[in-house]
Design a protein around this motif. Sequence first.
Motif, short mmCIF file in Angstrom:
data_model
loop_
_atom_site.label_atom_id
_atom_site.label_comp_id
_atom_site.label_asym_id
_atom_site.label_seq_id
_atom_site.Cartn_x
_atom_site.Cartn_y
_atom_site.Cartn_z
N THR A 135 -26.93 6.57 35.44
CA THR A 135 -26.39 5.50 35.20
C THR A 135 -27.01 4.98 33.74
O THR A 135 -26.66 4.93 32.93
CB THR A 135 -25.60 4.39 35.95
OG1 THR A 135 -25.21 5.11 37.14
CG2 THR A 135 -24.57 3.39 35.37
N ILE A 136 -28.62 4.49 34.17
CA ILE A 136 -29.76 3.69 32.93
C ILE A 136 -29.26 4.81 31.63
O ILE A 136 -29.92 4.16 30.91
CB ILE A 136 -30.72 3.28 33.80
CG1 ILE A 136 -30.76 2.87 34.59
CG2 ILE A 136 -31.89 3.69 32.84
CD1 ILE A 136 -32.26 2.37 35.82
N LEU A 137 -29.84 6.23 32.02
CA LEU A 137 -29.36 6.48 30.68
C LEU A 137 -28.77 6.93 30.41
O LEU A 137 -28.49 6.93 28.64
CB LEU A 137 -30.07 8.21 30.68
CG LEU A 137 -29.60 8.85 30.40
CD1 LEU A 137 -30.99 9.03 29.40
CD2 LEU A 137 -29.94 10.79 30.49
N ALA A 138 -27.29 6.55 30.73
CA ALA A 138 -25.85 6.21 30.04
C ALA A 138 -26.04 5.09 29.27
O ALA A 138 -25.47 5.04 28.02
CB ALA A 138 -25.01 7.10 30.79
N LEU A 139 -26.28 3.95 29.90
CA LEU A 139 -25.66 2.96 29.54
C LEU A 139 -27.40 2.57 28.19
O LEU A 139 -26.34 1.94 27.04
CB LEU A 139 -26.87 1.97 30.83
CG LEU A 139 -26.57 -0.18 29.79
CD1 LEU A 139 -25.89 -0.52 29.55
CD2 LEU A 139 -27.29 -1.08 31.00
N ALA A 140 -28.33 3.61 28.39
CA ALA A 140 -29.03 2.69 27.05
C ALA A 140 -28.53 4.19 25.93
O ALA A 140 -29.08 3.61 25.03
CB ALA A 140 -30.76 3.74 27.58
N THR A 141 -28.40 5.58 26.17
CA THR A 141 -28.08 5.89 25.48
C THR A 141 -26.58 5.33 24.31
O THR A 141 -26.49 5.73 23.01
CB THR A 141 -27.60 7.63 25.34
OG1 THR A 141 -28.68 7.89 26.52
CG2 THR A 141 -26.47 8.10 24.48
N GLU A 142 -25.77 4.33 24.82
CA GLU A 142 -25.18 3.89 24.35
C GLU A 142 -24.99 3.10 23.72
O GLU A 142 -24.29 2.13 22.82
CB GLU A 142 -23.88 3.58 25.55
CG GLU A 142 -22.72 5.10 25.98
CD GLU A 142 -21.92 4.54 27.38
OE1 GLU A 142 -22.27 3.88 27.61
OE2 GLU A 142 -21.73 5.34 27.70
N TRP A 143 -25.98 2.14 23.61
CA TRP A 143 -26.56 0.70 22.98
C TRP A 143 -27.64 1.84 22.13
O TRP A 143 -28.17 0.71 20.87
CB TRP A 143 -27.29 0.25 23.96
CG TRP A 143 -26.44 -0.39 24.85
CD1 TRP A 143 -26.14 -0.98 25.86
CD2 TRP A 143 -25.84 -1.89 23.56
NE1 TRP A 143 -24.94 -2.13 25.96
CE2 TRP A 143 -24.70 -2.49 24.87
CE3 TRP A 143 -25.62 -2.44 22.44
CZ2 TRP A 143 -23.78 -3.99 24.07
CZ3 TRP A 143 -25.11 -3.69 22.37
CH2 TRP A 143 -23.96 -3.93 23.53
N ILE A 144 -28.25 2.34 22.21
CA ILE A 144 -29.21 2.97 21.01
C ILE A 144 -28.70 4.05 20.03
O ILE A 144 -28.31 4.73 20.32
CB ILE A 144 -30.75 3.44 21.23
CG1 ILE A 144 -31.16 1.83 22.97
CG2 ILE A 144 -31.66 4.11 21.16
CD1 ILE A 144 -32.35 2.82 23.97
N GLY A 145 -29.43 3.93 18.62
CA GLY A 145 -29.58 4.48 18.01
C GLY A 145 -29.55 6.12 17.84
O GLY A 145 -30.54 6.35 18.70
N VAL A 146 -28.29 7.38 17.55
CA VAL A 146 -28.92 7.97 17.67
C VAL A 146 -30.56 8.73 16.97
O VAL A 146 -31.06 9.19 18.33
CB VAL A 146 -27.61 8.49 16.87
CG1 VAL A 146 -26.44 9.14 17.67
CG2 VAL A 146 -27.77 9.26 15.64
N SER A 147 -31.36 7.84 16.69
CA SER A 147 -32.51 8.64 15.70
C SER A 147 -33.31 7.72 17.00
O SER A 147 -34.89 8.15 16.70
CB SER A 147 -32.85 8.12 14.05
OG SER A 147 -32.68 6.36 14.72
N SER A 148 -33.28 7.11 17.63
CA SER A 148 -34.66 5.92 18.61
C SER A 148 -34.28 6.70 19.68
O SER A 148 -34.57 6.32 20.42
CB SER A 148 -34.13 5.02 18.35
OG SER A 148 -34.47 4.24 16.84
#
Length: 548
Positions: free
Chosen positions: A206-219
């Motif tokens: 879930t932490i990975l999903a949360l970070a993925t959905e807030w952080i831009g694709v290039s980062s």
Amino acid sequence: MSGIGEILKTVGEFGPFQKWLVLLTLLPCLSVSFHQFCQLFMVPNVPHHCNTSWIRAIGPNLTEEEQLNLTLPRDANGAYEQCSMYSPVDWDLDSIMAYGLNATEKCSSGWVYPSAQPPSLLTEFDLVCDKKDLNDISQSIYMMGLFLGSIIFGPLSDRIGRRPVILFSIFLQGLFGVGIAFVPHFYVYMAFRCVVGASVSGITMTILALATEWIGVSSRPKAVLVSHCCFAIGQMILAGLSYGIRNWRLLEIAGSAPIFAFFFCIQVLPESARWLVTRGRIEEAKKLLKKAASINKRTIPAGLLEQLKPETQTKSGSILDLFRKKHLLKVTLIMSCAWFVNSLVYYGLSLNVTNFGLDIYLTQLAFGAVEIPARLGCIFLLQWFGRKKTQAVLLVLSGLVCLIIIGIPEDQPVATTVLATIGKFTASASFSTSYVYTAELFPTVARQTGVGLCSMSSRVAGILAPLIRLLGQYHPAIPMAIYGSAPVLGGLLCILLTETRGMELVDDTGDSHPKAEVHKNANSSSENGHMKGKDGGQDNEYTKTTYF
């Protein structure tokens, strides 16, 4: 597009808001390492023998050495047997000393351990002789918890949100982690460990999903890399913590209680704005986006926020598509196999740290330290050699190292540990490669399903890895032979896959393979995080771990 992707670019792809979010995830990542490997330090190898205090009733003045000589048989090397004793008799002491005892039986009154030995799982619950297999079985029970957690918390986070699942998982981990320190029976210990394993899956996914959905694709690769490196640092901290705290109950409290500090971050931990939009909670999403923009010192045009609307859901590919279509079936089977054998060799080496001959604390420290350059070096390997070659070669190398270890004499612990460390390096780098390669091979509409299947096969391997160690009682080389041969086979199978470096991601489950993409355009695409459809219409956003 609904507008959320465009707004997130305006907010900032990896500004202070996102960096604070990644920072918040570090403490839970450190705790994951502790729970994965802490039991290795709670079951030390200590000398033991049967409790033969029965002879004290007829010979109260016997010295300890005399008592052991009279009541314990010796093995071929002249040492006292650890799991058998002479059967008690009702003779007088003179008769016993004159004629000796011959009939043997298993320990019936418990075991005796060195008095200076700190309390451990082994000494408190007598994990020796007939019960020694419970150590490896309990590790498999923990891995079963990881498997169950991936099944339970993944769908739950899609239903109730990322933030509640993270907080609930952390609460479970802290509660049952500390609770383990007070368990009265080993079976209760295993049950609590299973719950902790499930909570670990809930946190990591879930932490990975949360970070993925807030952080831009290039980062996004930066966030994944930080979490992987943090896991390695956690292993190094575990080595120091377990060296300083030898009492297993105190060690469990010291490793589990700090997770409660995360609850001080409840007010600042955000929900996923993208998830809120998909659930139709537009106003809540707007508030969070404004807060993120403020922290990043950005301004969102008012008109852009007003255009925000629930995302149109694209029809997802079903799990059956992965097995119905020939090219997807090949990818599914081979990558599931790759994840399985990768997990097998990774945990096979990690959980075998006590048997390499050198100090367990130094070995664990080396195992944690070697993962950091492995994760970092993986990025450059993917750029230089591509996904397929990197995945295949790393798997084959990790397997060959295990096979070489079989031929190392037992009196060469340094050579064995060095080889095991090299194997851990290649297995760790291979794991990072798998995350990238798998996401690129599966089409967008079935990517989460495909990665989920591969992850489940990895969990199954984690369950089996400790059980395979039990085969060592038939021949010491059997476990390492399995850990070694499996990744070699998996690596060779990866040769049959398609290379995806510099390729455009596939969106549908059709028969088309990834098409070559000009790197200049690829990098441009990486910056904005979108690919234009063939008809120039709606953009298709995808998770961009492709271009590093």
